[in-house]
Design an enzyme around this catalytic site. Structure first.
Site, PDB file in Angstrom:
ATOM      1  N   ARG A 127      37.653  12.662  -0.477  1.00 17.16           N
ATOM      2  CA  ARG A 127      37.049  13.313   0.688  1.00 17.16           C
ATOM      3  C   ARG A 127      36.655  14.719   0.270  1.00 17.16           C
ATOM      4  NH1 ARG A 127      42.435  14.452   4.464  1.00 17.16           N
ATOM      5  NH2 ARG A 127      43.354  16.002   3.090  1.00 17.16           N
TER       6      ARG A 127
ATOM      7  N   ASN B 221      37.331  19.129   9.207  1.00 17.04           N
ATOM      8  CA  ASN B 221      38.773  19.026   8.980  1.00 17.04           C
ATOM      9  C   ASN B 221      39.169  19.962   7.852  1.00 17.04           C
ATOM     10  OD1 ASN B 221      41.274  17.453   9.683  1.00 17.04           O
ATOM     11  ND2 ASN B 221      41.250  17.174   7.462  1.00 17.04           N
ATOM     12  N   GLU B 222      40.063  20.856   8.151  1.00 14.09           N
ATOM     13  CA  GLU B 222      40.648  21.734   7.131  1.00 14.09           C
ATOM     14  C   GLU B 222      39.604  22.314   6.184  1.00 14.09           C
ATOM     15  OE1 GLU B 222      43.913  19.604   5.270  1.00 14.09           O
ATOM     16  OE2 GLU B 222      45.225  20.093   6.938  1.00 14.09           O
TER      17      GLU B 222
ATOM     18  N   CYS C 181      33.007  25.277  -4.296  1.00 11.03           N
ATOM     19  CA  CYS C 181      31.885  24.761  -5.079  1.00 11.03           C
ATOM     20  C   CYS C 181      31.271  25.935  -5.846  1.00 11.03           C
ATOM     21  CB  CYS C 181      30.835  24.117  -4.162  1.00 11.03           C
ATOM     22  SG  CYS C 181      29.442  23.413  -5.074  1.00 11.03           S
TER      23      CYS C 181
ATOM     24  N   CYS D  10      28.014  25.535  -7.544  1.00 15.00           N
ATOM     25  CA  CYS D  10      26.732  24.986  -7.998  1.00 15.00           C
ATOM     26  C   CYS D  10      25.585  26.000  -7.841  1.00 15.00           C
ATOM     27  CB  CYS D  10      26.428  23.710  -7.223  1.00 15.00           C
ATOM     28  SG  CYS D  10      25.856  24.010  -5.535  1.00 15.00           S
TER      29      CYS D  10
ATOM     30  N   CYS E  60      25.062  27.303  -4.400  1.00 13.02           N
ATOM     31  CA  CYS E  60      26.045  28.359  -4.119  1.00 13.02           C
ATOM     32  C   CYS E  60      25.632  29.662  -4.801  1.00 13.02           C
ATOM     33  CB  CYS E  60      27.435  27.928  -4.590  1.00 13.02           C
ATOM     34  SG  CYS E  60      28.124  26.612  -3.559  1.00 13.02           S
TER      35      CYS E  60
ATOM     36  N   GLU F 174      48.313  19.431  13.406  1.00  6.17           N
ATOM     37  CA  GLU F 174      48.842  18.334  12.599  1.00  6.17           C
ATOM     38  C   GLU F 174      50.113  18.780  11.898  1.00  6.17           C
ATOM     39  OE1 GLU F 174      46.058  16.651   9.744  1.00  6.17           O
ATOM     40  OE2 GLU F 174      44.402  17.016  11.114  1.00  6.17           O
TER      41      GLU F 174
ATOM     42  N   GLU G 221      46.147   7.713   1.559  1.00  9.60           N
ATOM     43  CA  GLU G 221      47.348   8.248   2.212  1.00  9.60           C
ATOM     44  C   GLU G 221      48.164   7.153   2.897  1.00  9.60           C
ATOM     45  OE1 GLU G 221      45.913  11.629   4.502  1.00  9.60           O
ATOM     46  OE2 GLU G 221      46.158  12.920   2.742  1.00  9.60           O
TER      47      GLU G 221
ATOM     48  N   HIS H 264      51.736   8.106   3.542  1.00  9.66           N
ATOM     49  CA  HIS H 264      52.057   9.266   4.379  1.00  9.66           C
ATOM     50  C   HIS H 264      52.797   8.776   5.612  1.00  9.66           C
ATOM     51  CE1 HIS H 264      51.524  12.914   6.749  1.00  9.66           C
ATOM     52  NE2 HIS H 264      51.117  13.514   5.650  1.00  9.66           N
TER      53      HIS H 264
HETATM   54  C1  GLA Z   1      46.132  17.287   6.651  1.00 10.98           C
HETATM   55  C2  GLA Z   1      44.820  16.542   6.796  1.00 10.98           C
HETATM   56  C3  GLA Z   1      45.061  15.076   7.060  1.00 10.98           C
HETATM   57  C4  GLA Z   1      46.021  14.505   6.052  1.00 10.98           C
HETATM   58  C5  GLA Z   1      47.291  15.295   6.053  1.00 10.98           C
HETATM   59  C6  GLA Z   1      48.272  14.805   5.033  1.00 10.98           C
HETATM   60  O1  GLA Z   1      46.721  17.420   7.897  1.00 10.98           O
HETATM   61  O2  GLA Z   1      44.063  17.089   7.846  1.00 10.98           O
HETATM   62  O3  GLA Z   1      43.825  14.419   7.001  1.00 10.98           O
HETATM   63  O4  GLA Z   1      45.438  14.515   4.780  1.00 10.98           O
HETATM   64  O5  GLA Z   1      47.011  16.657   5.764  1.00 10.98           O
HETATM   65  O6  GLA Z   1      49.430  15.566   5.067  1.00 10.98           O
HETATM   66 ZN    ZN Z   2      27.655  24.467  -4.175  1.00 16.74          ZN
END
Ligand code: GLA
Ligand code: ZN
Length: 659
Positions: free
Chosen positions: A108, A146-147, A152, A154, A157, A304, A352, A355
Site C-alpha cells: 500500500r 490513511n496515515e 518520495c 522522484c 518531487c 485506531e 495483515e 493483526h
Molecule cells: C494503522 C493502519 C491500519 C493498519 C494498522 C496495523 O492503524 O491505519 O491500516 O495497518 O496500523 O497496526
Molecule cells: Zn515523487
C-alpha cells in the site's frame, strides 16, 4: 439503540467477506453497542475497478446496513492504496526511494503525492464518493486517506521541491545562506541544480533534509485539503479528518495539520506492553495539545489502536484481561471522543492477516470480543460509566472552543497545570543533524512526560503554537531547534511568572539548523543565566554522579553560571543544574541526561516550589490518575491491588475517586 456519545467501534472491511458475513458483523456490532465503523479505507480497486468506472452498489448496502443498525459510518477515501490499473497507467506516479529504486505495486502507499496523475485520480474518487454519500444519514465523519506519511524522491518531487523552496527562501542566495552550502562546495548557481536529498556519498546536508520534510508535510497537507474541500463543496456541513500516525519517520507536522481537520484523530500503537499506559498517555496528551492549540477545543479521537496485542520487538504480546477497556477508558478520560480499533474482523488472508481484531479468526467467542462487548455496555449504560459521557458534555463534538488554549475553561475541561513542550519539526532537525552523540528527541520528551505522569500530574503536551500562560511548570526537553519567536515566548512565559525547566541540547540552532554562536544554548542563554562552553557526551553505559547524589547518563556539558544559582554540580565542581529567578518566574537548566529517579526528584522539588500539585499525591507506580471535569479517575495498570486516597483498587481496576 447504542449511544452516539462515543466513537466505539473499528475499521470494518466488508469487501473482504461474502455478504452473509456482513449480516453477522452488523448483528455483533449491535450486540457490542458499536456506535461507529470506519469503512472504505483501502477499497479503491472495488470502488473504481477501472478508470472512471464506479461500483458503489456494495458500499450503498454497507452504509444502509450500518444505518439500519443505528451505527454511524466514518467514511474513508481510499487514496492510500491506488489500484493496479492506476500504477500500470502511470508508472511515473510510483514512489522513488532515496536510493533511486522505483517501488512497484504490491503493498500500500505506493504513490508519489506530487505526481499530477495521482493527485487527479485521488480527487476523482474523493469527489465521486462525496457526491454519492455526502447526504447519507449514516455518515458522521469523513476520514480522508490513511496515515499520511509516505516519502518520495522522484522528479515530480524535485520540481515541486524547487517551487516550494523558491517560495520559502525567495532567492538562491537566501537558499545558499540557509543551507550553509559553502560547506563542501554545495553552492547552487541555478535552481535546476537543487535536488531532493537523495542517496549521496557521505553525510547529507542537514538543512536540505529538514526542508525536505517540511516540503513533504506541506504537499501532503495540500493533498489532504484538496480532498477535504471537494467533500465540503458538496456537503459544507461535513466533518472531515484524517488519522495521524506518530513517529519520527513521519514527515507530517501534526500541530500544523490540526488547524485543517475538524477533529484531531490519531492512531496509536505502543512499542511495549509494560510501557503502553505511559506511551498512550503521552500520545493522548499530545493529541489534546494539538487540538487545543489549533482552536479545536482540546477534543480529539483515538481512531485506531490494536484490540488484543502490543507488538514488542516484533512479538505480539497479548493484552492481559481487562487491559482492553482500561486503555480505552484512559484515552477517553484524556479527552478522546471514543476509542476505535484496527480492526473489526481479522482478515483471513493478506499482509495483515495476523493483526489482532475484535472478532478474531476463531469468531466472536473469544476473550477479546467479550471484553469489547462489555466495554460497549459500560460506555452505553448511564450509571456504569456515567462520568465519561458527562465529563465531556461541556465540550460538544466537534467544534466547541471552550477549551481553547489560554481559555479559563482549559483547566475545567481536564487540562493540566504542568506542560511538556513537543515540537515534531525540532525532532526532524535532530534527526537530520549529525550530532556528537545519538539523540532520540521524542524519547527524551516522553521520558520527561513519563516522570510527571508517574508522579500523578495531569500533563499537557504542547506544541510551540500553544498559549503557555496558565501553566505553573513548563518542561522544554532537548528543544535543539528553537525559533526566535519560540525563544521570545519562553522568555515571556518566565517573565510573567512561569517555572520553566530547559534541558541540555535546547536552543542550539535556528530554523535552518545553523548554530547560534557565543555559547550554547544561544537562544536561551540570557534567560537561563548560563553559558555552555562545550558538550561532553558520555560513552554508552557510563554514568556520572552529581554532588546531590543524582545520576547523569548519556549527555553532560561544560558550563558556567554567571547569573544563576547552582543546584547540582559535576564531580569536578562545575555546574550541572541551575536556577535563575527572572521577572516573576524561575528558569531552571538541566545540562545532563538524568536517570529516571533523579529526574523524578528534581521535578518533585520544582513542581512543589511552583505550586503544581499532583492530582493524587504519592501514587503507586503503575497507577494512573486523570483529572476530568467529572472528577478524578484512577487506572490501576498493575496486577497488584493498591490503596489510593483511602480507596481499594483491585488489580487492573478503573475507578472514579469520590470528590
Ligand atoms: C494503522 C493502519 C491500519 C493498519 C494498522 C496495523 O492503524 O491505519 O491500516 O495497518 O496500523 O497496526
Ligand atoms: Zn515523487
Amino acid at each position: 439503540m447504542p449511544t452516539k456519545s462515543f466513537f466505539h467501534g473499528a475499521d470494518w472491511n466488508p469487501e473482504q467477506w461474502p455478504e452473509p458475513v456482513w449480516a453477522q458483523d452488523l448483528a455483533l456490532m449491535r450486540e457490542a453497542r458499536v456506535t461507529a465503523a470506519t469503512v472504505g479505507v483501502f477499497s479503491w480497486s472495488r470502488l473504481e475497478p477501472s478508470p472512471g468506472v464506479y461500483d458503489f452498489g456494495w458500499l450503498d448496502r454497507v452504509l444502509d446496513g450500518l444505518h439500519a443498525h443505528g451505527i454511524d459510518a466514518v467514511l474513508a477515501t481510499p487514496t492510500a492504496s491506488p489500484p493496479p490499473w492506476f500504477t500500470q497507467a502511470h508508472p511515473d506516479a510510483l514512489a522513488l526511494r532515496r536510493d533511486g529504486v522505483r517501488l512497484v505495486h504490491g503493498s500500500r502507499d505506493t504513490y508519489c503525492v506530487n505526481a499530477p496523475a495521482y493527485r487527479a485520480a485521488s480527487l476523482g474518487i474523493a469527489s465521486a464518493l462525496a457526491e454519492r454519500y455526502a447526504r447519507h444519514p449514516a455518515v458522521r465523519l469523513w476520514h480522508v486517506h490513511n496515515e499520511y506519511g509516505t516519502w518520495c524522491f522522484c522528479d515530480h518531487c524535485a520540481r515541486a521541491f524547487r517551487g516550494w523552496l523558491r517560495e520559502r527562501h525567495g532567492t538562491l542566495d537566501a537558499l545558499n545562506d540557509a543551507w550553509t552550502t559553502d560547506f563542501w562546495s554545495q553552492r547552487y548557481a541555478d535552481w535546476a541544480q537543487v535536488l531532493p536529498p537523495r542517496a549521496t556519498q557521505y553525510l547529507g546536508n542537514p538543512a536540505q533534509e529538514l526542508d525536505y520534510r517540511r516540503f513533504l508535510s506541506d504537499r501532503m497537507l495540500a493533498a489532504y485539503t484538496a480532498q477535504r474541500d471537494a467533500i465540503k463543496q458538496v456537503a459544507p456541513q461535513a466533518q472531515v479528518t484524517t488519522n495521524f500516525v506518530l513517529g519520527g519517520w513521519v514527515p507530517v507536522d501534526h500541530a500544523r495539520w490540526s488547524t485543517e481537520v475538524d477533529l484531531v484523530a490519531i492512531d496509536h500503537y505502543p512499542s511495549s506492553l509494560d510501557g503502553a499506559p505511559a506511551q498512550s498517555a503521552f500520545a493522548a496528551d499530545a493529541a489534546r495539545g494539538w487540538s487545543a492549540a489549533a482552536g479545536r477545543g482540546g477534543r480529539w479521537l483515538l481512531m485506531e489502536h490494536a484490540p488484543a496485542h502490543v507488538t514488542e520487538d516484533g512479538v505480539q504480546r497479548r493484552k492481559p484481561p481487562g487491559m482492553l477497556a482500561r486503555i480505552a477508558l484512559a484515552h477517553i478520560a484524556r479527552g478522546s471522543a471514543g476509542a476505535m480499533y484496527f480492526q473489526w474482523r481479522a482478515s483471513a488472508g493478506g499482509a495483515e492477516q495476523w493483526h489482532s481484531a475484535l472478532v478474531g479468526h476463531a469468531g466472536p467467542d473469544t476473550r477479546t470480543y467479550r471484553e469489547f462487548r462489555a466495554l460497549g455496555e459500560n460506555l452505553a449504560t448511564e450509571g456504569r460509566a456515567p462520568s465519561y459521557r458527562s465529563a465531556y458534555r461541556k465540550v460538544p463534538f466537534p467544534t466547541d472552543d471552550a477549551c481553547a488554549a489560554g481559555d479559563a475553561e482549559v483547566h475545567e475541561a481536564g487540562c493540566g497545570d504542568v506542560a511538556v513542550w513537543f515540537d515534531e519539526v525540532c525532532g526532524w532537525g535532530v534527526g537530520a543533524s549529525h550530532l556528537p552523540a545519538p539523540v532520540d528527541y521524542q524519547g527524551i520528551v516522553e521520558d520527561w512526560h513519563r516522570a510527571l505522569w508517574l508522579r500523578g500530574h495531569h500533563v499537557d503536551v504542547v506544541p510551540p503554537a500553544a498559549t503557555l500562560a496558565g501553566y505553573r511548570v513548563l518542561v522544554v526537553p532537548a528543544a535543539y531547534l528553537l525559533s526566535d519567536e519560540s525563544a521570545r515566548s519562553l522568555d515571556e512565559y518566565v517573565h510573567e511568572g512561569g517555572h520553566l525547566v530547559v534541558t541540555y541540547l535546547s536552543g542550539i540552532v535556528d530554523e535552518h539548523l545553523r548554530v547560534r554562536g557565543g555559547g550554547y544554548p544561544g537562544a536561551l542563554r540570557d534567560l537561563l543565566g548560563i553559558r555552555v562552553e562545550e558538550f561532553d557526551p558520555l560513552p554508552p553505559g557510563a554514568v556520572v554522579t552529581l554532588d546531590t547524589g543524582d545520576v547523569a547518563t548519556g549527555w553532560t556539558e561544560h558550563l558556567t553560571a554567571p547569573r544563576a544559582a547552582v543546584l547540582a554540580r559535576y564531580p569536578d565542581g562545575r555546574p550541572a543544574v541551575t536556577r535563575r529567578e527572572y521577572g516573576a518566574g524561575v528558569a531552571y537548566y538541566v545540562s545532563c541526561a538524568l536517570d529516571e529517579a533523579s529526574t523524578a526528584r528534581l521535578l518533585e522539588g520544582i513542581c512543589a516550589a511552583a505550586g503544581a500539585s499532583p492530582i493524587v499525591p504519592g501514587l503507586p507506580d503503575g497507577v494512573e490518575a486523570v483529572h476530568t471535569p467529572d472528577g478524578v479517575w484512577l487506572f490501576n495498570h498493575t496486577d497488584e491491588p493498591h490503596e489510593v486516597a483511602g480507596r481499594q483498587l483491585p488489580p487492573g481496576a478503573v475507578a472514579r475517586l469520590a470528590d
